[in-house]
Design an enzyme around this catalytic site. Structure first.
Site, PDB file in Angstrom:
ATOM      1  CB  SER A  93      -0.968  -0.043   1.186  1.00  0.00           C
ATOM      2  OG  SER A  93      -1.964   0.938   1.051  1.00  0.00           O
ATOM      3  CG  HIS A 112      -5.561  -2.229  -0.236  1.00  0.00           C
ATOM      4  ND1 HIS A 112      -4.773  -1.936  -1.334  1.00  0.00           N
ATOM      5  CD2 HIS A 112      -4.959  -1.638   0.825  1.00  0.00           C
ATOM      6  CE1 HIS A 112      -3.754  -1.178  -0.948  1.00  0.00           C
ATOM      7  NE2 HIS A 112      -3.844  -1.001   0.341  1.00  0.00           N
ATOM      8  CG  ASP A 154      -6.791  -2.575  -4.078  1.00  0.00           C
ATOM      9  OD1 ASP A 154      -7.572  -1.896  -3.393  1.00  0.00           O
ATOM     10  OD2 ASP A 154      -5.568  -2.621  -3.856  1.00  0.00           O
TER      11      ASP A 154
END
Length: 718
Positions: free
Chosen positions: A588, A695, A663
């Site tokens: 991320s 995600h 995602d």
């Protein structure tokens, strides 16, 4: 205090892993069993019984949970079996249960029971049952009951309120564009839900979000034949954002009004709170620029604006995360959390908007407020006053302003306070102690009853324990890290290195808790395979004060990379480190800084893995991105500098990009854009997708992902 801690911990860690160990972790052990069979022993669902100092927990007996209870003075004894619970159900003329349900004993005089199909309240004295959420409402979205017996829920996009089988449709225009009673603003500002019942349970405040002006974004469902497109609403930085209003519904009169929050429509309505007399709704209104907050009061009957209690401004950004908390014994006063002095602290206000006093202060953060004691004279809170690596419970005397530390021992204390405020359940761990659960007296915290001392779940395994270390940033900030040396460490050898980081707001990787704060054993797994493993919290990370986080403002990644250079300098100075074979890994925001570092400082790391990476902040959501980067129109230089695809030709090492194909947070366009630019420039990169995952890659596939990462580093670093 921190220096003492860091001096002691490595010795403890060495002693902790010195016993005979034979078994080796598998990837399933490291990623899946770490939360089950190899998790530290616990007391399942431990909690207080409301109105008493007794605790209860579910203990497996003969394959079926039995609730056991005890207190500071008495030994534990069986409290409730499934047979006994079913006897109560029969007395209430209810169907019996086949298995022990989850029960909350700490919510009030009644036991709150989740039967699997509904939520009920059982009075243990009379055996009378009240249905809190019936079977029909329990199947709907966002079902939430009130203290007056009403239940709000969403069905087919619209809001309903029911009670005793009677239901009323509050809204009629709900759709995929008009969203009711759900979390808004992409769950920023501490927002996690969309309904807010008043104290008397008769008035419901709820969000209405119009996202018709937000561009559709395609998410492909690959399970269909043929595959089909599922659009989501995704407001990208600099584009139009959704419009949110707040409705108030009177469940008794069925009157509905909307709060007059005014223009502009693109603003953030955060931290919803009700006044104790149920007359007013309070909203922390934040402008789209996120540098100005107004705490506003509105009339719940007509929705009209009453007054602004106070405002907060910041040259970078404000971010209110916690609603106002009214004093238990004085509804004319409330507590507000703010980092206006550089650290998150508690402030006492009157409802006129006058600041009465700052309740806590210092270069440390208040992390959580646990509530008041029975009389309302003391407030319990959790803070980092001892160290950013620790969590301790304190009792604040609201009259004198004095605080008293309740928990003892350097580490992380996860606590529950009894309804009286006299007793605390302390679930404690540190880097060498898997878990110890204690019962503490608030009046005399040294009076401790140990309920559980967990054994090391890895004592049979040949693993390396983490050591807490400190690295200095170029500005002198302490950067906390954990270091894992290879199993069978030989100081005369040189070992390859894997570094893991995140570096973004609202995340702290390193704490003085079991396993160094990591939720799995992959770092130990890699040390078992002959790697030196370093995890580090760089600037931008959470719980270190406003300046530490805001250092990344308008230039995401810059200070993080500066700090990573200091971390690599530390590693290169260690005689056992093979500096020619180092790997970097992040997910991320961590995927963003990993990719950024590989492009900006080629040659430092030989290989890297970037999971779910932000590649272009222009592609990321309005609320988060504009807080830290301003808009693309306001900060074109910052966005250009962090558009990583434009620098793909600077890549010298090996890079694996990983993305969940569904995602909705960091959309796949980020990594696809990078790959496209790599192809255009003739640059080789590696790419892995996880269909069906958003995600975070969860479940059994998480082990597959980490095996993929392991194999990648094995291929290029060994």
């Amino acid at each position: 205090m921190i220096r003492k801690l860091l001096a002691i911990v490595p010795l403890l860690a060495v002693a902790f892993c010195s016993s005979a160990q034979e078994k080796k972790l598998t990837i399933q052990d490291a990623m899946l069993n770490a939360r089950t069979a190899l998790a530290p022993q616990n007391l399942s669902q431990i909690q207080f019984i409301y109105g008493s100092e007794d605790y209860v927990y579910a203990k497996p007996i003969g394959g079926s949970p039995v609730w056991y209870s005890g207190n500071a003075k008495s030994a534990e004894k069986a409290f409730l079996t499934l047979t006994q619970l079913n006897q109560r159900f029969r007395a209430a003329q209810r169907d019996t249960l086949q298995a022990m349900p989850f029960i909350q004993f700490n919510q009030g005089a009644d036991w709150v029971i989740y039967t699997g199909t509904e939520k009920i309240a059982l009075n243990p004295q009379s055996n009378k049952v009240r249905v809190l959420v019936d079977k029909d409402a329990a199947t709907k979205q966002h079902a939430e009951e009130s203290s007056a017996g009403y239940v709000a829920y969403v069905d087919n996009h619209n809001l309903f309120v029911s009670k005793d089988g009677d239901k009323f449709q509050v809204t009629t225009d709900g759709s995929s564009d008009i969203v009711y009673a759900s979390s808004v603003h992409r769950e920023e500002f501490g927002i996690s839900k969309g309904t807010f019942w008043s104290d008397n349970g008769k008035l419901l405040a709820f969000y209405r979000m119009d996202q018709g002006m937000v561009t559709d974004y395609p998410i492909i469902d690959w399970t269909s034949i043929p595959a089909k497109n599922v659009n989501i609403k995704y407001p990208m930085a600099g584009d139009k954002s959704h419009h949110v209003t707040l409705g108030v519904y009177n469940a008794e009169t069925r009157a509905l009004v909307y709060v007059q929050t005014g223009e502009p429509a693109e603003q953030y309505l955060t931290n919803i709170a009700w006044s104790p007399d149920n007359r007013f709704v309070y909203i922390a209104v934040v402008n789209r620029e996120q540098n100005h907050m107004k705490l506003n009061q509105y009339d719940a009957v007509n929705g009209k604006f009453v007054k602004t209690l106070f405002e907060e401004r910041d040259e970078k950004y404000v971010e209110p995360l916690v609603p106002m908390l009214f004093l238990k014994n004085d509804p004319s006063k409330f507590i507000w959390q703010s980092n206006r002095d550089g650290w998150n602290h508690l402030y006492l206000y009157s409802t006129t908007g006058k600041l009465l006093k700052q309740l806590t202060s210092g270069q440390w953060e208040v992390l959580d407020v646990k509530g008041f004691d029975a009389k309302g004279g003391s407030l319990f809170y959790v803070s980092t006053e001892d160290s950013p690596l620790t969590r301790n419970l304190y009792a604040l005397n609201l009259k004198t302003g004095g605080s008293k530390r309740i928990t003892s021992g350097s580490g992380v204390h996860n606590t529950q306070v009894s309804s009286s405020g006299k007793t605390v359940i302390d679930n404690f761990s540190n880097i060498s102690l898997p878990r110890e659960i204690r019962l503490l007296s608030v009046a005399k915290p040294s009076d401790v009853k140990v309920l559980l001392r967990a054994e090391n779940p890895l004592q049979a395994y040949a693993v390396s324990a983490p050591q807490l270390i400190t690295i200095k940033s170029n500005l002198g900030d302490d950067l906390y890290a954990t270091l894992y040396k290879p199993v069978g460490f030989d100081a005369a050898k040189k070992y390859p290195v894997v570094v893991y980081w995140y570096g973004g707001p609202h995340a702290q990787l390193i704490t003085n808790s079991w396993n160094g704060g990591a939720g799995d054993y992959w770092f130990r797994f890699m040390a078992e395979r002959g790697y030196v493993v370093l995890t580090v919290d760089v600037r931008g990370s959470d719980n270190r004060g406003k300046a530490f986080e805001q250092s990344m403002f308008r230039n995401a990644g810059t200070v993080q990379m500066e700090d990573m250079l200091r971390a690599t300098d530390y590693l290169k100075a260690q005689p056992f480190v093979d500096a020619a074979n180092m790997g970097l890994f992040g997910w991320s925001f961590g995927g963003f800084v990993t990719t950024n570092f590989m492009l900006t400082h080629p040659g430092v790391f030989k290989a890297a893995v970037a999971g779910g990476p932000v590649i272009n902040w222009r592609f990321y959501e309005v609320m988060y991105t504009e807080r830290y980067m301003d808009t693309p129109q306001e900060n074109p230089e910052g966005y250009a500098a962090t558009y990583l695809s434009n620098r793909v030709e600077q890549l010298k090492g090996k890079l694996l990009l990983i993305h969940g194909q569904q995602d909705p947070v960091v959309v796949q366009q980020h990594s696809v854009d990078f790959v496209k630019h790599a192809v255009d420039k003739g640059v080789q990169v590696d790419y892995m997708i996880y269909p069906g995952h958003e995600h975070n890659v969860l479940g059994k596939d998480r082990a597959h992902l980490y095996q993929k990462v392991t194999d990648y580093f094995d291929l290029y670093l060994k």
